[in-house]
Motif scaffolding. Structure first.
Motif, PDB file in Angstrom:
ATOM      1  N   HIS A  23      18.202  10.825 -51.445  1.00 17.21           N
ATOM      2  CA  HIS A  23      18.756   9.946 -50.416  1.00 17.21           C
ATOM      3  C   HIS A  23      17.827  10.004 -49.300  1.00 17.21           C
ATOM      4  O   HIS A  23      17.988   8.778 -48.779  1.00 17.21           O
ATOM      5  CB  HIS A  23      20.066  10.456 -50.184  1.00 17.21           C
ATOM      6  N   TRP A  24      17.508  11.075 -48.812  1.00 15.30           N
ATOM      7  CA  TRP A  24      16.558  10.988 -47.549  1.00 15.30           C
ATOM      8  C   TRP A  24      15.533  10.178 -47.600  1.00 15.30           C
ATOM      9  O   TRP A  24      15.025   9.108 -46.677  1.00 15.30           O
ATOM     10  CB  TRP A  24      16.391  12.407 -47.162  1.00 15.30           C
ATOM     11  N   LEU A  25      14.454  10.197 -48.906  1.00  9.69           N
ATOM     12  CA  LEU A  25      13.430   9.579 -49.025  1.00  9.69           C
ATOM     13  C   LEU A  25      14.027   8.084 -49.057  1.00  9.69           C
ATOM     14  O   LEU A  25      12.923   7.044 -48.506  1.00  9.69           O
ATOM     15  CB  LEU A  25      12.831  10.096 -50.278  1.00  9.69           C
ATOM     16  N   SER A  26      14.794   7.517 -49.679  1.00  7.83           N
ATOM     17  CA  SER A  26      15.154   6.250 -49.842  1.00  7.83           C
ATOM     18  C   SER A  26      15.527   5.572 -48.481  1.00  7.83           C
ATOM     19  O   SER A  26      15.245   4.428 -48.319  1.00  7.83           O
ATOM     20  CB  SER A  26      16.243   6.036 -50.998  1.00  7.83           C
ATOM     21  N   THR A  27      16.218   6.217 -47.760  1.00  3.78           N
ATOM     22  CA  THR A  27      16.596   5.787 -46.379  1.00  3.78           C
ATOM     23  C   THR A  27      15.730   6.073 -45.186  1.00  3.78           C
ATOM     24  O   THR A  27      15.750   5.053 -44.281  1.00  3.78           O
ATOM     25  CB  THR A  27      18.152   6.384 -46.234  1.00  3.78           C
ATOM     26  N   ARG A  28      15.144   6.993 -45.183  1.00  4.50           N
ATOM     27  CA  ARG A  28      14.237   7.397 -44.023  1.00  4.50           C
ATOM     28  C   ARG A  28      12.706   7.234 -44.169  1.00  4.50           C
ATOM     29  O   ARG A  28      12.002   6.926 -43.391  1.00  4.50           O
ATOM     30  CB  ARG A  28      14.499   9.057 -43.858  1.00  4.50           C
ATOM     31  N   VAL A  29      12.107   7.394 -45.563  1.00  3.69           N
ATOM     32  CA  VAL A  29      10.924   7.226 -45.596  1.00  3.69           C
ATOM     33  C   VAL A  29      10.581   5.972 -46.092  1.00  3.69           C
ATOM     34  O   VAL A  29       9.566   5.082 -45.973  1.00  3.69           O
ATOM     35  CB  VAL A  29      10.342   8.198 -46.637  1.00  3.69           C
ATOM     36  N   LEU A  30      11.081   5.632 -47.436  1.00  5.44           N
ATOM     37  CA  LEU A  30      10.758   4.359 -48.219  1.00  5.44           C
ATOM     38  C   LEU A  30      11.054   2.938 -47.401  1.00  5.44           C
ATOM     39  O   LEU A  30      10.604   1.877 -47.946  1.00  5.44           O
ATOM     40  CB  LEU A  30      11.238   4.366 -49.748  1.00  5.44           C
ATOM     41  N   THR A  31      11.890   2.941 -46.638  1.00  3.86           N
ATOM     42  CA  THR A  31      12.240   1.858 -45.810  1.00  3.86           C
ATOM     43  C   THR A  31      11.314   1.525 -44.803  1.00  3.86           C
ATOM     44  O   THR A  31      11.184   0.568 -44.081  1.00  3.86           O
ATOM     45  CB  THR A  31      13.496   1.937 -45.195  1.00  3.86           C
ATOM     46  N   HIS A  32      10.216   2.693 -44.555  1.00  5.57           N
ATOM     47  CA  HIS A  32       9.192   2.375 -43.570  1.00  5.57           C
ATOM     48  C   HIS A  32       8.341   0.893 -43.859  1.00  5.57           C
ATOM     49  O   HIS A  32       7.965   0.897 -44.877  1.00  5.57           O
ATOM     50  CB  HIS A  32       8.270   3.383 -43.304  1.00  5.57           C
ATOM     51  N   LYS A  33       7.899   0.389 -42.828  1.00  3.21           N
ATOM     52  CA  LYS A  33       7.106  -0.933 -43.049  1.00  3.21           C
ATOM     53  C   LYS A  33       5.905  -0.902 -43.742  1.00  3.21           C
ATOM     54  O   LYS A  33       5.593  -1.639 -44.304  1.00  3.21           O
ATOM     55  CB  LYS A  33       7.081  -1.736 -41.586  1.00  3.21           C
ATOM     56  N   GLU A  34       5.329   0.450 -43.260  1.00  2.91           N
ATOM     57  CA  GLU A  34       4.121   0.646 -43.994  1.00  2.91           C
ATOM     58  C   GLU A  34       4.130   0.828 -45.723  1.00  2.91           C
ATOM     59  O   GLU A  34       3.278   0.730 -46.358  1.00  2.91           O
ATOM     60  CB  GLU A  34       3.538   2.122 -43.655  1.00  2.91           C
ATOM     61  N   LEU A  53      10.089  14.757 -37.579  1.00  2.62           N
ATOM     62  CA  LEU A  53      10.935  15.318 -38.490  1.00  2.62           C
ATOM     63  C   LEU A  53      12.037  16.154 -37.565  1.00  2.62           C
ATOM     64  O   LEU A  53      11.573  17.135 -36.644  1.00  2.62           O
ATOM     65  CB  LEU A  53      10.526  16.189 -39.532  1.00  2.62           C
ATOM     66  N   SER A  54      13.279  16.156 -37.758  1.00  2.00           N
ATOM     67  CA  SER A  54      14.464  17.088 -37.024  1.00  2.00           C
ATOM     68  C   SER A  54      14.259  18.331 -37.886  1.00  2.00           C
ATOM     69  O   SER A  54      13.732  18.478 -39.146  1.00  2.00           O
ATOM     70  CB  SER A  54      15.675  16.240 -37.325  1.00  2.00           C
ATOM     71  N   ARG A  55      14.755  19.345 -37.310  1.00  2.10           N
ATOM     72  CA  ARG A  55      15.014  20.792 -37.953  1.00  2.10           C
ATOM     73  C   ARG A  55      15.676  20.494 -39.102  1.00  2.10           C
ATOM     74  O   ARG A  55      15.260  21.149 -40.337  1.00  2.10           O
ATOM     75  CB  ARG A  55      15.672  21.605 -37.020  1.00  2.10           C
ATOM     76  N   ALA A  56      16.890  19.444 -39.457  1.00  6.43           N
ATOM     77  CA  ALA A  56      17.669  19.486 -40.630  1.00  6.43           C
ATOM     78  C   ALA A  56      16.673  18.901 -41.772  1.00  6.43           C
ATOM     79  O   ALA A  56      16.569  19.093 -43.068  1.00  6.43           O
ATOM     80  CB  ALA A  56      18.782  18.753 -40.380  1.00  6.43           C
ATOM     81  N   GLU A  57      15.708  17.854 -41.175  1.00  3.55           N
ATOM     82  CA  GLU A  57      14.859  17.245 -42.285  1.00  3.55           C
ATOM     83  C   GLU A  57      13.838  18.086 -42.721  1.00  3.55           C
ATOM     84  O   GLU A  57      13.481  18.036 -43.880  1.00  3.55           O
ATOM     85  CB  GLU A  57      14.199  15.900 -41.841  1.00  3.55           C
ATOM     86  N   ARG A  58      13.255  18.802 -41.654  1.00  2.52           N
ATOM     87  CA  ARG A  58      12.177  19.906 -42.270  1.00  2.52           C
ATOM     88  C   ARG A  58      12.896  21.086 -43.248  1.00  2.52           C
ATOM     89  O   ARG A  58      12.350  21.346 -44.307  1.00  2.52           O
ATOM     90  CB  ARG A  58      11.760  20.688 -41.063  1.00  2.52           C
TER      91      ARG A  58
END
Length: 329
Positions: A313-324, A154-159
């Motif tokens: 928006h962050w969850l949908s683009t950064r997290v939920l797109t993960h292959k897991e 996680l970047s500083r902005a994401e944290r």
């Protein structure tokens, strides 16, 4: 349970019942380190004292009995060894009874218990679900799901985005009426007993916290999902019951629904992190399929409320797109 603890529990159980031939049959473990056995008409619990809150279990069991709320009754206990003997509630877990035709009736029964649970006299003695308590819970999602399970850095902005989101959710929880709160009031912790009543399990982690927490645990269950109409009906029923019990502190119906949404979001972020922790730390992968459903609750709620839309928006683009996480919730 390792063999030595199983042997010790069996020996202890035989002593309690004065039955040297007593045999214990494993029922199951759970998400904690507890293990459950059946024998001699009782449930025998191995609950290692290093990790389990056995004193709290006994205290709350007594309070539930005094309030007339069905739950296991403690018949014997050895706190030093971490062994309990409790009454046997059978094998009818609410989760197995639920379907489209039965959910309304069963949930009405479960919701009817909540005002009585909230008003348990021991509420003032329970740990507070306060800022420090929530800070520990809120750390589970980034540590175990994002970093350990998904391998994200996680970047500083994401944290900061996460910190701002959790601050909003913490403020929401603290602003609500603070009541006795089960913390895991859902279909796997409710048992159907002989008279078709519901009995509570897994209550040793009770705290004093936000009014809507147990309701959202039930209606937005991490293990089964229902249409919005079921959730809205359940909210309406609970609002009326809480109002009749004098627990709402002036909350309007809309304010109650908003508090319910945000409380669920805090709970579900924690739960998703715990499911990952159970896999990586405790060797229990069976909860991994519940993560996408749990995060989908988070996404849908965050999208509806302006203070949390950046997080959505962050969850949908950064997290939920993960292959897991690419499986249907």
């Amino acid at each position: 349970m390792n063999q030595s603890r199983q042997t010790l529990l069996t020996h202890w159980a035989r002593q309690q019942l004065a039955d040297p031939a007593l045999q214990l049959t494993l029922i199951s473990g759970d998400a904690s380190f507890r293990r459950y056995y059946r024998g001699g008409g009782l449930i025998w619990v191995d609950a290692p004292p290093q990790t389990e809150k056995n004193g709290a279990f006994i205290q709350v069991a007594g309070a539930l009995a005094a309030a007339g709320i069905p739950a296991p009754r403690v018949r014997q206990a050895d706190l030093q060894q971490g062994f309990l003997a409790v009454t046997d509630l059978g094998d009818r877990q609410l989760l197995a009874e639920l379907n489209d035709q039965t959910v309304a009736a069963w949930y009405a029964k479960a919701i009817a218990v909540l005002p009585r649970l909230a008003q348990l006299p021991l509420a003032a003695q329970l740990p507070a679900f306060d800022v420090d308590f929530m800070a520990v819970e809120n750390s589970i999602f980034p540590q175990w799901l994002l970093e350990r399970h998904l391998g994200l850095t996680l970047s500083r902005a994401e944290r900061q985005l996460l910190a701002d989101g959790f601050a909003c959710l913490t403020d929401n929880n603290l602003a609500q009426p603070q009541v006795a709160m089960h913390r895991d009031y859902h279909s796997r912790n409710l048992m159907v007993v002989d008279d078709e009543a519901l009995a509570l399990l897994d209550f040793q982690d009770m705290v004093r916290g936000p009014l809507t927490y147990d309701l959202v645990s039930l209606l937005r269950d991490c293990y089964i999902r229902w249409p919005d109409a079921v959730i809205q009906d359940g909210q309406s029923q609970a609002y009326g019951l809480y109002q009749a019990a004098g627990l709402l502190a002036g909350y309007s119906r809309d304010e109650f629904a908003y508090a319910f949404d945000l409380t669920g979001l805090q709970r579900h972020l924690k739960a998703a992190g715990i499911f990952a922790r159970l896999h990586h730390r405790d060797g229990k992968p069976g909860y991994l399929p519940d993560i996408p459903r749990t995060l989908d609750y988070v996404l849908q709620v965050a999208q509806r409320h302006e203070p949390l839309q950046d997080l959505a928006h962050w969850l949908s683009t950064r997290v939920l797109t993960h292959k897991e996480l690419q499986c249907a919730p």
